[in-house]
Scaffold this active site. Structure first.
Site, PDB file in Angstrom:
ATOM      1  N   GLU A 224       1.010  -1.374   0.124  1.00 49.88           N
ATOM      2  CA  GLU A 224      -0.038   0.140   0.082  1.00 49.88           C
ATOM      3  C   GLU A 224       0.947   1.253   0.061  1.00 49.88           C
ATOM      4  O   GLU A 224       1.532   1.515   1.064  1.00 49.88           O
ATOM      5  CB  GLU A 224      -0.848   0.048   1.119  1.00 49.88           C
ATOM      6  CG  GLU A 224      -1.825  -1.159   1.382  1.00 49.88           C
ATOM      7  CD  GLU A 224      -2.741  -1.058   0.071  1.00 49.88           C
ATOM      8  OE1 GLU A 224      -3.529  -0.187  -0.182  1.00 49.88           O
ATOM      9  OE2 GLU A 224      -3.257  -2.209   0.110  1.00 49.88           O
ATOM     10  N   CYS A 258      -2.213   9.451   2.619  1.00 54.26           N
ATOM     11  CA  CYS A 258      -1.760   8.909   1.266  1.00 54.26           C
ATOM     12  C   CYS A 258      -2.734   9.144   0.307  1.00 54.26           C
ATOM     13  O   CYS A 258      -2.129   9.331  -0.851  1.00 54.26           O
ATOM     14  CB  CYS A 258      -1.516   7.309   1.482  1.00 54.26           C
ATOM     15  SG  CYS A 258      -2.783   6.711   2.121  1.00 54.26           S
TER      16      CYS A 258
HETATM   17  P1  NAD Z   1       8.210   4.640   5.008  1.00 48.10           P
HETATM   18  O1  NAD Z   1       8.294   3.806   3.777  1.00 48.10           O
HETATM   19  O2  NAD Z   1       9.245   5.604   5.172  1.00 48.10           O
HETATM   20  O3  NAD Z   1       8.107   4.006   6.418  1.00 48.10           O
HETATM   21  C1  NAD Z   1       7.056   2.544   6.517  1.00 48.10           C
HETATM   22  C2  NAD Z   1       7.845   1.715   7.117  1.00 48.10           C
HETATM   23  O4  NAD Z   1       8.908   1.258   6.751  1.00 48.10           O
HETATM   24  C3  NAD Z   1       7.912   2.125   8.717  1.00 48.10           C
HETATM   25  O5  NAD Z   1       7.600   1.214   9.429  1.00 48.10           O
HETATM   26  C4  NAD Z   1       9.507   2.075   8.624  1.00 48.10           C
HETATM   27  O6  NAD Z   1       9.953   1.722   9.820  1.00 48.10           O
HETATM   28  C5  NAD Z   1      10.069   0.985   7.664  1.00 48.10           C
HETATM   29  N1  NAD Z   1      11.264   1.387   6.817  1.00 48.10           N
HETATM   30  C6  NAD Z   1      11.414   2.819   6.736  1.00 48.10           C
HETATM   31  N2  NAD Z   1      12.683   2.720   5.990  1.00 48.10           N
HETATM   32  C7  NAD Z   1      13.031   1.546   5.800  1.00 48.10           C
HETATM   33  C8  NAD Z   1      14.198   0.871   4.983  1.00 48.10           C
HETATM   34  N3  NAD Z   1      15.215   1.446   4.698  1.00 48.10           N
HETATM   35  N4  NAD Z   1      14.069  -0.530   5.155  1.00 48.10           N
HETATM   36  C9  NAD Z   1      13.060  -1.176   5.920  1.00 48.10           C
HETATM   37  N5  NAD Z   1      12.248  -0.586   6.317  1.00 48.10           N
HETATM   38  C10 NAD Z   1      11.948   0.607   6.407  1.00 48.10           C
HETATM   39  O7  NAD Z   1       6.767   5.764   4.980  1.00 48.10           O
HETATM   40  P2  NAD Z   1       6.175   6.484   6.169  1.00 48.10           P
HETATM   41  O8  NAD Z   1       7.082   7.999   5.761  1.00 48.10           O
HETATM   42  O9  NAD Z   1       6.080   5.872   7.333  1.00 48.10           O
HETATM   43  O10 NAD Z   1       4.850   6.859   5.402  1.00 48.10           O
HETATM   44  C11 NAD Z   1       4.701   7.705   4.411  1.00 48.10           C
HETATM   45  C12 NAD Z   1       4.218   6.980   3.022  1.00 48.10           C
HETATM   46  O11 NAD Z   1       3.332   5.934   3.234  1.00 48.10           O
HETATM   47  C13 NAD Z   1       3.689   8.123   1.896  1.00 48.10           C
HETATM   48  O12 NAD Z   1       4.325   7.501   0.652  1.00 48.10           O
HETATM   49  C14 NAD Z   1       2.218   7.719   1.826  1.00 48.10           C
HETATM   50  O13 NAD Z   1       1.564   7.952   0.568  1.00 48.10           O
HETATM   51  C15 NAD Z   1       2.433   6.109   2.129  1.00 48.10           C
HETATM   52  N6  NAD Z   1       1.030   5.736   2.545  1.00 48.10           N
HETATM   53  C16 NAD Z   1       0.332   4.905   2.039  1.00 48.10           C
HETATM   54  C17 NAD Z   1      -0.905   4.307   2.537  1.00 48.10           C
HETATM   55  C18 NAD Z   1      -1.586   3.694   1.578  1.00 48.10           C
HETATM   56  O14 NAD Z   1      -2.840   2.836   2.339  1.00 48.10           O
HETATM   57  N7  NAD Z   1      -1.528   3.528   0.071  1.00 48.10           N
HETATM   58  C19 NAD Z   1      -1.288   4.966   3.632  1.00 48.10           C
HETATM   59  C20 NAD Z   1      -0.362   5.752   4.179  1.00 48.10           C
HETATM   60  C21 NAD Z   1       0.828   6.044   3.919  1.00 48.10           C
END
Ligand code: NAD
Length: 472
Positions: A224, A258
């Protein structure tokens, strides 16, 4: 083997290596206890009760993390999840039943069914922007489908993550459902293990990391993700209502949603009027000084604050534009004269900046959308039904609304997910049950008839089989 469930102590949990935790979950899953409908319902009820008991604590944590207003916390986090649990408890009895499907004569006599079985151990990784809802919503699906699960909430919302872990710890044995807190390093440790399904919500960048790791074990993934979701406004739209609904959808959670409209594509002749109306509703919702409004959240941290500030560049600010680093505050802002090359158009904004771009004919707007990654959401405002269909049929995106923003999420009968760069797979309602289930196709063949046609030796059978194939 019968494994009994009892609450685990938090300290032992924190030190417990991930490998050991997974072994415990595998042992518990193999007892078959999660297969029973009564068990699944009982767990969902326990979760329902725990969430209701901790409601104020959840609100307080969300406020502490980024000043999320209580009403928004109820509508988009706690209330949302409570509704989903109620729906699942109502419908799960039907979902778990094997589904009979139509038979084909080629197999006569036979009956065909689809059996939904749990994958096994699910890994659920959440983001920070709706930190509560976005781990519990998939978890409900995982429980309903009969899986064990490990959830990894975001490390950026420390207070909410702590409450999430507490609820999980108090409600479930870790051999069944566990929460593991930590950042990218912890996530990578989890991803190095073999899970039976991975459900990730977050950025497209990390989505790629997750999918690569899952490929090692050929684990199915649901991603997602995000992206730039347009709101297209045609000249014949009800502009007043359009502005009101766009301002609500964009500035809820300070634009950190998002599916928030990332940018506006407005038909040239109504741009000025729409910008005036956007300004009007921003003031009506958040007052002359949105910084003092109790209804407007903050940016999650200093890094994201700086990222948004630098996006402002030298664009023409028509509404808002104020920032305050001490509070990670960025005002609801409308930007005019923005080109596709502008910094704000190079990545998902994920904050309260709303760039306004224009188009002449609807075909131009469609071309602009189609020349970029497929968005998670698209919103089209117009009173012309033909034009609505034209946009829907000529653009590809995860989901969206005609004449509204965000509201498609509130219908659990609509699968929620992205396409291409905005994600793989969908959930909510029955789709959540399905996404955490393997669908086993089963043909139960009758034994009273066994035509010899398919068995060797084949000599002389082909003409007859050709006739049968035409007839079937
Ligand atoms: P992110 O990808 O930075 O982090 C998400 C998760 O991944 C966190 O739990 C984090 O600890 C982990 N993570 C971060 N970097 C990592 C790495 N290098 N290796 C492994 N794991 C890692 O996202 P965010 O900043 O928490 O959220 C924002 C993003 O999420 C935006 O792009 C938004 O559009 C998207 N989002 C999508 C939905 C949806 O339903 N489609 C909903 C909410 C947010």
């Amino acid at each position: 083997m019968k494994t009994t469930l009892s609450p685990a102590s938090p300290d032992t949990r924190m030190q417990q290596p991930i490998v050991e935790l997974l072994q415990k979950q595998r042992a518990f899953f193999s007892t078959g206890q999660t297969l029973s409908l009564d068990f699944r319902k009982a767990q969902l009820r326990k979760l329902q009760q725990a969430i209701s008991q901790h409601e104020q604590e959840i609100f307080d944590a969300l406020y502490a993390d980024f000043r999320k207003p209580e009403l928004e916390s109820f509508v988009t986090e706690v209330g949302f999840i409570e509704q989903e649990i109620r729906l699942v408890l109502n419908k799960i009895g039907n979902w778990v039943k094997p589904k009979r499907v139509k038979e084909t004569l080629v197999n006569f006599p036979a009956k065909s069914y689809i059996y939904s079985e749990p994958y096994g151990i699910a890994l659920i990784i959440g983001p920070w922007n709706y930190p509560f809802q976005l781990v519990f919503n998939p978890l409900i699906g995982a429980i309903a489908a009969g899986n064990c699960a490990i959830i990894k909430p975001s490390e950026l919302t420390v207070n909410t993550s702590a409450v999430i872990s507490k609820i999980i710890r108090k409600t479930f044995d870790e051999a069944y459902i566990a929460a593991v807190e930590g950042g990218p390093e912890t996530t990578q440790q989890l991803l190095a293990q073999r899970f039976d399904t991975i459900f990730f919500t977050g950025s497209t960048h990390v989505g790629r990391i997750v999918m690569k790791a899952a490929a090692e074990h050929l684990t199915p993934v649901t991603l997602e993700l995000g992206g730039k979701s347009p709101a297209i406004v045609a000249a014949d739209a009800d502009l007043d209502l359009t502005a009101r609904r766009i301002v609500w959808g964009k500035f809820l959670n300070a634009g950190q949603t998002c599916v928030a409209p990332d940018y506006l594509l407005v038909q040239e002749e109504v741009k000025e009027e729409l910008i005036q109306l956007l300004g009007h509703y921003i003031t009506q919702f958040y007052g002359q000084e949105p910084a003092t409004s109790p209804d407007f959240a903050r940016i999650i941290n200093g890094r994201h604050f700086q990222r948004l500030k630098s996006m402002l560049g030298n664009s023409s600010i028509r509404v808002g534009g104020a920032t305050n680093a001490a509070e990670n505050y960025v005002a609801p802002t409308v930007l005019d004269r923005v080109s596709w090359e502008h910094p704000v158009m190079q990545e998902e904004i994920f904050g309260p900046l709303l760039p306004v771009l224009t188009f002449r004919e609807i075909e131009d707007a469609i071309r602009m959308v189609n020349s970029h990654e497929k968005p998670l959401a698209l919103y089209f405002f117009s009173s012309n039904k033909e034009q609505q269909e034209q946009v829907l049929q000529h653009t590809s995106f995860g989901g969206g609304c005609i004449n509204d923003t965000l509201s498609h999420l509130a219908n659990p009968n609509l699968p929620f997910g992205g396409v291409g760069g905005s994600g793989i797979g969908s959930y909510h309602g029955q789709s959540s049950f399905d996404v955490f289930s393997n669908q086993k196709s089963i043909l139960k063949r009758g034994t009273w008839l066994d035509l010899p046609l398919r068995y060797p030796p084949y000599k002389g059978r082909l003409p007859m089989l050709r006739k049968v194939f035409k007839w079937l």
